[in-house]
Design an enzyme around this catalytic site. Structure first.
Site, PDB file in Angstrom:
ATOM      1  N   GLU A   1       5.727  10.672  22.149  1.00  0.00           N
ATOM      2  CA  GLU A   1       6.467  11.184  21.006  1.00  0.00           C
ATOM      3  C   GLU A   1       5.815  12.440  20.426  1.00  0.00           C
ATOM      4  O   GLU A   1       4.600  12.523  20.282  1.00  0.00           O
ATOM      5  CB  GLU A   1       6.552  10.113  19.910  1.00  0.00           C
ATOM      6  CG  GLU A   1       7.326  10.555  18.684  1.00  0.00           C
ATOM      7  CD  GLU A   1       7.328   9.517  17.578  1.00  0.00           C
ATOM      8  OE1 GLU A   1       8.334   9.428  16.858  1.00  0.00           O
ATOM      9  OE2 GLU A   1       6.321   8.789  17.442  1.00  0.00           O
TER      10      GLU A   1
ATOM     11  N   GLY B   1       5.123   3.749  10.946  1.00  0.00           N
ATOM     12  CA  GLY B   1       4.271   4.925  11.018  1.00  0.00           C
ATOM     13  C   GLY B   1       3.888   5.256  12.440  1.00  0.00           C
ATOM     14  O   GLY B   1       4.600   4.928  13.391  1.00  0.00           O
ATOM     15  N   SER B   2       2.738   5.871  12.603  1.00  0.00           N
ATOM     16  CA  SER B   2       2.303   6.358  13.904  1.00  0.00           C
ATOM     17  C   SER B   2       1.820   5.221  14.801  1.00  0.00           C
ATOM     18  O   SER B   2       1.456   4.139  14.331  1.00  0.00           O
ATOM     19  CB  SER B   2       1.163   7.363  13.730  1.00  0.00           C
ATOM     20  OG  SER B   2      -0.006   6.704  13.248  1.00  0.00           O
ATOM     21  N   ARG B   3       1.801   5.509  16.093  1.00  0.00           N
ATOM     22  CA  ARG B   3       1.277   4.522  17.039  1.00  0.00           C
ATOM     23  C   ARG B   3      -0.195   4.237  16.761  1.00  0.00           C
ATOM     24  O   ARG B   3      -0.613   3.071  16.769  1.00  0.00           O
ATOM     25  CB  ARG B   3       1.439   5.019  18.480  1.00  0.00           C
ATOM     26  CG  ARG B   3       1.047   3.970  19.512  1.00  0.00           C
ATOM     27  CD  ARG B   3       0.958   4.493  20.942  1.00  0.00           C
ATOM     28  NE  ARG B   3       2.169   5.130  21.408  1.00  0.00           N
ATOM     29  CZ  ARG B   3       2.478   5.312  22.687  1.00  0.00           C
ATOM     30  NH1 ARG B   3       1.659   4.861  23.632  1.00  0.00           N
ATOM     31  NH2 ARG B   3       3.581   5.922  23.057  1.00  0.00           N
TER      32      ARG B   3
ATOM     33  N   GLY C   1      -1.849   4.483  13.951  1.00  0.00           N
ATOM     34  CA  GLY C   1      -1.995   3.686  12.740  1.00  0.00           C
ATOM     35  C   GLY C   1      -1.570   2.250  12.934  1.00  0.00           C
ATOM     36  O   GLY C   1      -2.247   1.316  12.486  1.00  0.00           O
ATOM     37  N   GLY C   2      -0.448   2.043  13.593  1.00  0.00           N
ATOM     38  CA  GLY C   2       0.040   0.691  13.830  1.00  0.00           C
ATOM     39  C   GLY C   2      -0.905  -0.130  14.682  1.00  0.00           C
ATOM     40  O   GLY C   2      -1.185  -1.303  14.381  1.00  0.00           O
TER      41      GLY C   2
ATOM     42  N   GLU D   1       6.515  -0.700  13.373  1.00  0.00           N
ATOM     43  CA  GLU D   1       7.463   0.195  14.038  1.00  0.00           C
ATOM     44  C   GLU D   1       6.744   1.522  14.184  1.00  0.00           C
ATOM     45  O   GLU D   1       6.352   2.138  13.197  1.00  0.00           O
ATOM     46  CB  GLU D   1       8.734   0.321  13.182  1.00  0.00           C
ATOM     47  CG  GLU D   1       9.858   1.064  13.876  1.00  0.00           C
ATOM     48  CD  GLU D   1      10.057   2.441  13.300  1.00  0.00           C
ATOM     49  OE1 GLU D   1       9.628   3.410  13.963  1.00  0.00           O
ATOM     50  OE2 GLU D   1      10.621   2.560  12.207  1.00  0.00           O
TER      51      GLU D   1
ATOM     52  N   CYS E   1      12.533   8.441  13.015  1.00  0.00           N
ATOM     53  CA  CYS E   1      12.012   7.641  14.123  1.00  0.00           C
ATOM     54  C   CYS E   1      13.025   7.500  15.244  1.00  0.00           C
ATOM     55  O   CYS E   1      12.674   7.078  16.344  1.00  0.00           O
ATOM     56  CB  CYS E   1      11.565   6.269  13.621  1.00  0.00           C
ATOM     57  SG  CYS E   1      12.678   5.526  12.426  1.00  0.00           S
TER      58      CYS E   1
ATOM     59  N   LYS F   1       0.879  -1.175   0.000  1.00  0.00           N
ATOM     60  CA  LYS F   1       0.000   0.000   0.000  1.00  0.00           C
ATOM     61  C   LYS F   1       0.910   1.216   0.000  1.00  0.00           C
ATOM     62  O   LYS F   1       1.530   1.548   1.010  1.00  0.00           O
ATOM     63  CB  LYS F   1      -0.924   0.033   1.211  1.00  0.00           C
ATOM     64  CG  LYS F   1      -1.829   1.268   1.217  1.00  0.00           C
ATOM     65  CD  LYS F   1      -2.538   1.451   2.549  1.00  0.00           C
ATOM     66  CE  LYS F   1      -3.386   2.727   2.535  1.00  0.00           C
ATOM     67  NZ  LYS F   1      -2.574   3.970   2.421  1.00  0.00           N
TER      68      LYS F   1
END
Length: 508
Positions: free
Chosen positions: A375, A224-226, A228-229, A248, A285, A167
């Site tokens: 973060e 990506g972001s927390r 999103g993950g 990650e 990151c 994606k």
């Protein structure tokens, strides 16, 4: 079919060609093709698969300046940074080609039968690692090449023998399409099934959700972001057959300034820290978003130098307007927390540009407010001032999981470092001394992972040769006749170059 275009990181205006907004039908077709290609691709030999990875690298290089210019338009990143990132992308592919050829990733193990063993005989047992199946990969916003379409997740999954469905990140669709074309040309040149690689485009979260929920996808790689993950983790775990998501996500990468190092070079450390913090607008990151130190004269010199450097730092264009707004919001939230003092701000800039920020607080205030440890994605950092070693250890203990932890130390700090190291091992995937966490070497000993929320699985890494392990699983063969065994597990395979553990003894 509806279409979308990238938005310029600098202006927010549409740039580049239009790309299709893929939906459920395209996800279904891509996953069906990947599933159909799996049997043939997993059966490829080590040399064939390694040559494929090297062909991808050559095809990416063959795109030339067109790739760099597209990435510059879409990401706002400078040419030198993107040329270096292209080199890293190609280097990852070539490294995994070497890993595939060497064969150690198969983890071949043979325990020969012991028919006379008492009280019970032992059967013949042989083990190898096999690919898990088609893998979904999500492109990252901050690395349009090295962590995206042909990035580390794609390279390691292909190396493992898994077809990949990417994606593409909607912030850089042209960059992704150019790289996807290079991979498709490599697939054709190597005579592999088309379904070995597919590329999907579109700005919606629904596209990613449909991909993760497709029953033919066996694992997911995400950077990506927390938020999103974790959304992908929940979707993957809610499937009738749950699958692993290797995400990650979030890290503030604490830097520990030990006392003797501060006394000897506090001002120099302050200037170097500011350089690491503001590099690439802080959009790494491994950005040093937290500094821990014990109060003293050396810390004062550090703070003065860091504040001067950050106050002079120019605002920088961030990857997207959305990321820039989120950064500004995160800085405002941090500034409003009780006990937080703003020490310095960088120069103001235009719309879409991030202004560097440095804050200071006490250990007691940090321990009382968990939000200080969250973060802020950009060039913002918080210095936590501790009264003594006990407070320093308490702050470390309160930290979330991290990708990195850094010790700035001199030889006379080694006794303190030795006491802190076991604490840091429980918090971070990589511990470094007398450097800065920005910059991740692609090599065999690298770990780019860590305890939650740095990653969704602390046992893994997304960078380095161990990344291949995420997309493999073990199979044991008991009393299987030689003719039915995989060739690499047969007795006569000893000369194929792959290491094997035979009855507990490593044989090369």
């Amino acid at each position: 079919m509806p279409e979308f275009r990238a938005l310029s990181a600098a202006t927010g205006e549409p740039v580049g060609p239009a790309f299709p907004v893929h939906g459920p039908a395209e996800v279904d077709a891509a996953c069906a093709a990947a599933a159909e290609a799996f049997a043939a691709y997993r059966a490829t030999g080590r040399e064939e698969r390694a040559a494929f990875l090297e062909t991808i690298a050559e095809e990416i290089l063959a795109i030339g300046d067109l790739l760099i210019e597209a990435a510059m338009r879409e990401s706002g990143l400078p040419r030198a940074r993107l040329e270096g990132e292209r080199g890293r992308t190609v280097g990852q592919l070539r490294m995994f080609a070497g890993v595939v050829r060497a064969g150690a990733w198969q983890q071949l193990r043979i325990d020969p039968a012991l028919p006379d063993r008492q009280p019970l005989p032992r059967p013949d047992l042989r083990l190898r690692m096999i690919p898990v199946g088609p893998v979904a990969v999500f492109g990252a916003s901050n690395f349009p090449l090295a962590f995206s379409t042909a990035g580390g997740d794609t390279a390691s999954a292909l190396a493992a023998g898994c077809p990949v469905v990417v994606k593409g990140h909607p912030a850089h669709p042209e960059t992704g399409a150019l790289v996807a074309g290079a991979i498709a040309r490599a697939v054709a040149a190597c005579g592999l099934p088309e379904g070995v690689f597919r590329h999907l485009t579109g700005p919606s979260n629904e596209l990613g959700a449909a991909l993760v929920q497709d029953p033919r996808i066996a694992a997911v790689g995400f950077t990506g972001s927390r938020a999103g993950g974790l959304a992908l983790v929940r979707l993957a775990q809610a499937r009738s057959v749950p699958i692993p998501v290797y995400a990650e996500m979030s890290s503030i990468n604490p830097v520990l300034l030990l006392p003797e190092a501060l006394k000897a070079r506090g001002a120099a450390l302050g200037a170097a820290f500011a350089g690491s913090l503001t590099m690439g607008a802080g959009q790494f990151c491994t950005n040093p978003g937290l500094v821990l130190a014990i109060a003293g004269e050396g810390l004062d010199a550090f703070m003065t130098a860091a504040a001067e450097a950050i106050s002079a730092a120019a605002a920088q264009t961030m990857l997207t307007n959305g990321i820039c707004k989120a950064y500004a919001g995160g800085v405002a939230t941090l500034a409003g927390l009780p006990g937080v003092e703003r020490v310095a701000s960088g120069l103001t800039g235009e719309a879409g540009q991030g202004q560097a920020a440095l804050f200071r607080t006490s250990a007691q205030a940090f321990l009382a407010e968990a939000a200080m440890g969250h973060e802020v994605f950009g060039a913002s950092s918080l210095v936590v001032v501790c009264n003594d070693e006990a407070e320093l250890a308490a702050v470390i203990g309160a930290l979330e999981g991290q990708l990195t932890a850094t010790l700035q130390m001199d030889s006379s700090d080694e006794a303190l470092a030795a006491r802190l190291l076991p604490l840091l091992e429980m918090k971070a995937g990589r511990i470094l001394a007398n450097g800065w966490p920005t910059g991740v070497e692609v090599c065999h000993a690298m770990v780019h992972g860590g305890p939650f929320p740095a990653t969704s699985d602390p046992r893994t890494t997304s960078v380095g040769s161990l990344a291949i392990d995420r997309f493999l699983r073990p199979v044991s063969y008991q009393n299987i006749s030689a003719g039915l065994l995989p060739p690499e597990l047969r007795d006569e395979a000893r000369g194929d170059g792959a290491p094997r553990l035979i009855d507990g003894t490593l044989t090369l």
